[in-house]
Write a protein that holds these residues in place. Structure first.
Motif, PDB file in Angstrom:
ATOM      1  N   LEU A  36     -80.181 -41.125  41.258  1.00  0.00           N
ATOM      2  CA  LEU A  36     -80.306 -39.867  40.531  1.00  0.00           C
ATOM      3  C   LEU A  36     -79.910 -38.704  41.429  1.00  0.00           C
ATOM      4  O   LEU A  36     -79.999 -38.783  42.660  1.00  0.00           O
ATOM      5  N   HIS A  37     -79.509 -37.612  40.801  1.00  0.00           N
ATOM      6  CA  HIS A  37     -79.123 -36.435  41.582  1.00  0.00           C
ATOM      7  C   HIS A  37     -80.261 -35.972  42.486  1.00  0.00           C
ATOM      8  O   HIS A  37     -80.026 -35.559  43.627  1.00  0.00           O
ATOM      9  N   ARG A  38     -81.492 -36.039  42.005  1.00  0.00           N
ATOM     10  CA  ARG A  38     -82.617 -35.571  42.802  1.00  0.00           C
ATOM     11  C   ARG A  38     -82.828 -36.434  44.046  1.00  0.00           C
ATOM     12  O   ARG A  38     -83.520 -36.029  44.979  1.00  0.00           O
ATOM     13  N   ASP A  39     -82.226 -37.645  44.053  1.00  0.00           N
ATOM     14  CA  ASP A  39     -82.369 -38.559  45.174  1.00  0.00           C
ATOM     15  C   ASP A  39     -81.158 -38.545  46.098  1.00  0.00           C
ATOM     16  O   ASP A  39     -81.026 -39.423  46.957  1.00  0.00           O
ATOM     17  N   CYS A  40     -80.292 -37.548  45.926  1.00  0.00           N
ATOM     18  CA  CYS A  40     -79.104 -37.443  46.776  1.00  0.00           C
ATOM     19  C   CYS A  40     -79.322 -36.466  47.927  1.00  0.00           C
ATOM     20  O   CYS A  40     -78.373 -35.889  48.459  1.00  0.00           O
ATOM     21  N   THR A  41     -80.579 -36.276  48.306  1.00  0.00           N
ATOM     22  CA  THR A  41     -80.893 -35.406  49.441  1.00  0.00           C
ATOM     23  C   THR A  41     -80.728 -36.181  50.739  1.00  0.00           C
ATOM     24  O   THR A  41     -80.914 -37.401  50.797  1.00  0.00           O
ATOM     25  N   TYR A  42     -80.396 -35.448  51.810  1.00  0.00           N
ATOM     26  CA  TYR A  42     -80.147 -36.070  53.102  1.00  0.00           C
ATOM     27  C   TYR A  42     -81.446 -36.190  53.892  1.00  0.00           C
ATOM     28  O   TYR A  42     -82.054 -35.184  54.258  1.00  0.00           O
ATOM     29  N   LEU A  43     -81.846 -37.427  54.179  1.00  0.00           N
ATOM     30  CA  LEU A  43     -83.096 -37.662  54.894  1.00  0.00           C
ATOM     31  C   LEU A  43     -83.143 -36.980  56.265  1.00  0.00           C
ATOM     32  O   LEU A  43     -84.161 -36.367  56.609  1.00  0.00           O
ATOM     33  N   PRO A  44     -82.073 -37.048  57.092  1.00  0.00           N
ATOM     34  CA  PRO A  44     -82.158 -36.384  58.398  1.00  0.00           C
ATOM     35  C   PRO A  44     -82.391 -34.882  58.292  1.00  0.00           C
ATOM     36  O   PRO A  44     -83.071 -34.297  59.148  1.00  0.00           O
ATOM     37  N   HIS A  68     -76.039 -39.692  39.746  1.00  0.00           N
ATOM     38  CA  HIS A  68     -74.818 -39.283  40.433  1.00  0.00           C
ATOM     39  C   HIS A  68     -73.683 -40.179  39.945  1.00  0.00           C
ATOM     40  O   HIS A  68     -73.887 -41.378  39.710  1.00  0.00           O
ATOM     41  N   PRO A  69     -72.471 -39.660  39.760  1.00  0.00           N
ATOM     42  CA  PRO A  69     -71.392 -40.462  39.157  1.00  0.00           C
ATOM     43  C   PRO A  69     -70.953 -41.671  39.977  1.00  0.00           C
ATOM     44  O   PRO A  69     -70.380 -42.612  39.417  1.00  0.00           O
TER      45      PRO A  69
END
Length: 295
Positions: free
Chosen positions: A128-136, A122-123
């Motif tokens: 990483l983009h794949r790790d920009c998911t929201y845990l809640p 992610h900029p």
């Protein structure tokens, strides 16, 4: 939790049979980060920039110019203007995208999309983009599943861009991904043939098309719906009916320290949420943790 308790009580007035427990979630800005521009646009930018390097005549035209110059503002603004009712920039962008992937097989596309998601950072967020998911939100998906709900992702983003990664990051299999899509055709060859993309749009899954494509895919009206923008209003409104009360969630991006703070493209949905008593989820005030993998 109160809504789910009422839905699963077999003797209750608001009981929802398991077969009707359909939940639909937008993706960009609802399940993972969409700023400074949607993840898919970063992928598209990469592909368009490569085309512009190969074909000098494209460099003076949008969206190839923005891609080559890494003009994130133009790309992001095209999406924001769409949510505000102006599709001029989005039309130009979609035309370039459709041309970029025309005649590519769905298998090749899946491979390069998955590689992008797994390797591209992610900029600004340092992950990483794949790790920009929201845990809640992922926790919410699991909670609903544990109570008999079947979950679909109904996104304005490209269906086939999401499919390679959704089972791993969301636990949602590719057959339950509803999204925008290019036209497809079969191409015969000596290895059993391929399904390839056409340079035309099959469907743009946003606004009033979301309920249409949800019904086309599920044959049911959802009872739980979650989104974050004006483009999600029809989907949120479509959820439930008088005999099947709905849970409608709208994600409010108001945490500039841990993620981003913005309401552009969500102004109408926020006003409607207040008028119709939808549940607004504040990232700043309601989420102890934002991203999966954080302590």
């Amino acid at each position: 939790m109160e809504y789910v308790d009422r839905a699963v009580q077999e003797s209750g007035a608001q009981h929802v049979p398991p077969s009707e427990r359909i939940a639909v979630f937008d993706n960009d800005g609802t399940l993972w980060c969409e700023k400074p521009m949607p993840v898919e646009l970063g992928f598209v930018l990469q592909q368009l920039a490569e085309r512009a390097e190969q074909d000098l005549s494209l460099r003076a035209h949008q969206p190839w110019q923005a891609a080559r110059d890494k003009d994130y503002a133009w790309l992001g603004y095209a999406i924001t203007k769409h949510y505000q009712g102006d599709d001029s920039g989005l039309t130009v962008l979609l035309d370039g995208v459709l041309q970029a992937f025309a005649d590519m097989s769905v298998d090749t596309y899946a491979e390069i999309a998955e590689r992008f998601l797994r390797t591209t950072p992610h900029p600004t967020l340092g992950r990483l983009h794949r790790d920009c998911t929201y845990l809640p939100m992922i926790e919410l998906l699991r909670y609903l599943e544990a109570h008999g709900f079947t979950i679909y992702i109904a996104s304005g983003g490209d269906r086939d861009f999401m499919r390679p990664i959704t089972e791993e990051v969301y636990g949602i299999p590719p057959e339950r991904i509803i999204g925008s899509s290019a036209g497809l055709r079969y191409r015969d060859d000596d290895t059993g043939g391929s399904v390839v993309y056409q340079a035309k749009l099959d469907g743009f899954d946003d606004g009033p098309m979301k309920p249409v494509r949800i019904w086309s895919r599920t044959g049911r009206r959802p009872v739980v719906a979650a989104g974050n923008s004006n483009g999600d209003i029809p989907m949120l409104g479509y959820a439930g009916r008088p005999s099947r009360p709905a849970l409608r969630l709208l994600i409010l991006h108001d945490d500039a320290d841990r993620e981003f703070s913005y309401t552009a493209g969500a102004e109408t949905s926020l006003a409607q949420a207040q008028a119709q008593d939808w549940t607004v989820v504040s990232i700043k005030n309601d989420w102890a943790t934002v991203f999966a993998g954080e302590s």
